[in-house]
Design a protein around this motif. Structure first.
Motif, PDB file in Angstrom:
ATOM      1  N   PRO A   7       0.808  -1.217   0.000  1.00 53.19           N
ATOM      2  CA  PRO A   7       0.000   0.000   0.000  1.00 53.19           C
ATOM      3  C   PRO A   7       0.848   1.277   0.000  1.00 53.19           C
ATOM      4  N   MET A   8       1.961   1.249   0.740  1.00 53.84           N
ATOM      5  CA  MET A   8       2.854   2.417   0.747  1.00 53.84           C
ATOM      6  C   MET A   8       3.412   2.688  -0.647  1.00 53.84           C
ATOM      7  N   ALA A   9       3.744   1.615  -1.359  1.00 52.47           N
ATOM      8  CA  ALA A   9       4.304   1.775  -2.701  1.00 52.47           C
ATOM      9  C   ALA A   9       3.285   2.424  -3.639  1.00 52.47           C
ATOM     10  N   LEU A  10       2.045   1.919  -3.620  1.00 52.90           N
ATOM     11  CA  LEU A  10       1.024   2.479  -4.503  1.00 52.90           C
ATOM     12  C   LEU A  10       0.706   3.937  -4.171  1.00 52.90           C
ATOM     13  N   ARG A  51       3.635   6.210  -5.019  1.00 53.41           N
ATOM     14  CA  ARG A  51       3.735   6.502  -6.461  1.00 53.41           C
ATOM     15  C   ARG A  51       2.645   7.485  -6.894  1.00 53.41           C
ATOM     16  N   LEU A  52       1.439   7.325  -6.373  1.00 60.24           N
ATOM     17  CA  LEU A  52       0.376   8.280  -6.702  1.00 60.24           C
ATOM     18  C   LEU A  52       0.757   9.693  -6.244  1.00 60.24           C
ATOM     19  N   HIS A  94       4.667  15.566  -9.925  1.00 60.12           N
ATOM     20  CA  HIS A  94       5.139  15.792 -11.294  1.00 60.12           C
ATOM     21  C   HIS A  94       4.054  16.441 -12.155  1.00 60.12           C
ATOM     22  N   VAL A  95       2.828  15.951 -12.027  1.00 64.16           N
ATOM     23  CA  VAL A  95       1.712  16.498 -12.801  1.00 64.16           C
ATOM     24  C   VAL A  95       1.455  17.943 -12.392  1.00 64.16           C
ATOM     25  N   LEU A 122      -9.361   2.012 -12.914  1.00 60.51           N
ATOM     26  CA  LEU A 122      -8.906   1.699 -11.555  1.00 60.51           C
ATOM     27  C   LEU A 122      -8.955   2.926 -10.650  1.00 60.51           C
ATOM     28  N   LEU A 123      -8.527   4.068 -11.162  1.00 56.80           N
ATOM     29  CA  LEU A 123      -8.579   5.296 -10.362  1.00 56.80           C
ATOM     30  C   LEU A 123     -10.026   5.689 -10.074  1.00 56.80           C
ATOM     31  N   LYS A 124     -10.895   5.538 -11.057  1.00 56.98           N
ATOM     32  CA  LYS A 124     -12.317   5.830 -10.848  1.00 56.98           C
ATOM     33  C   LYS A 124     -12.895   4.921  -9.765  1.00 56.98           C
TER      34      LYS A 124
END
Length: 189
Positions: A46-49, A52-53, A59-60, A175-177
């Protein structure tokens, strides 16, 4: 000749290229490795996901901020202009509708509208049905600016998503939705 497609709608060479990219290490890999050493009993997936988000969001945000700064705006100001533009003619909304769209405090919307008004991009009008309410409307200059910036904005977003093919974009979007809906982000504008 038949082309073999894997389970994700990719040709083998596309899948291989994607696997090669996935095997490259990123900063989050180092963080996960550190946690694995410090607390091996904890699942760091979970920390990795989430990490990264969060890093991708930085960056975005940076890329969007850079684009809008070149045109004398910040991201939040463009958000107000774009919200008014997509509302359709007469390109106006009350403060409550702007607030709902932006998901910020009423003070933040007031500040944004004040800045845009000072730049001549929006104007306030009394609401005909409610003397206490105010409508915020795009000026012709505001409409022209948002229409001009929109194409470059979409090109900038396209550049940010370029590493993903259309199938990957569709999958990521779904997946994000799913996560947003699960966390209650279902209020209609």
């Amino acid at each position: 000749m038949k082309v073999k497609i894997n389970g994700y709608g990719q040709r083998p060479e596309e899948a291989e290229a994607m696997q090669e990219q996935v095997q490259q290490r990123d900063t989050v890999d180092d963080i996960v490795d550190q946690w694995a050493r410090a607390r091996p009993e904890i699942d760091s997936g979970p920390m990795a996901l989430i990490g990264r988000l969060r890093r991708l969001n930085l960056h975005v945000d940076s890329a969007l901020r850079e684009y809008f700064t070149q045109h004398g705006l910040d991201t939040s100001e463009f958000d107000v202009l774009a919200t008014l533009r997509r509302a359709g003619e007469p390109y106006e909304l009350n403060a409550r509708a702007l607030l709902k769209s932006a998901m910020v405090t009423s003070g933040a919307i007031t500040n944004r509208v004040d800045r845009l008004s000072a730049k001549g991009l929006v104007e306030r009008h009394p609401c005909p049905g409610d003397r206490r309410a105010v409508l915020v409307r795009l000026t012709p200059e505001g409409k022209e600016l948002v229409d001009t910036l929109l194409l470059g904005h979409v090109r900038n977003e396209e550049r940010l998503l370029a590493p993903l093919d259309q199938g990957e974009r569709t999958q990521l979007d779904a997946l994000l939705k799913k996560l947003l809906v699960a966390h209650g982000d279902v209020e209609r504008l």
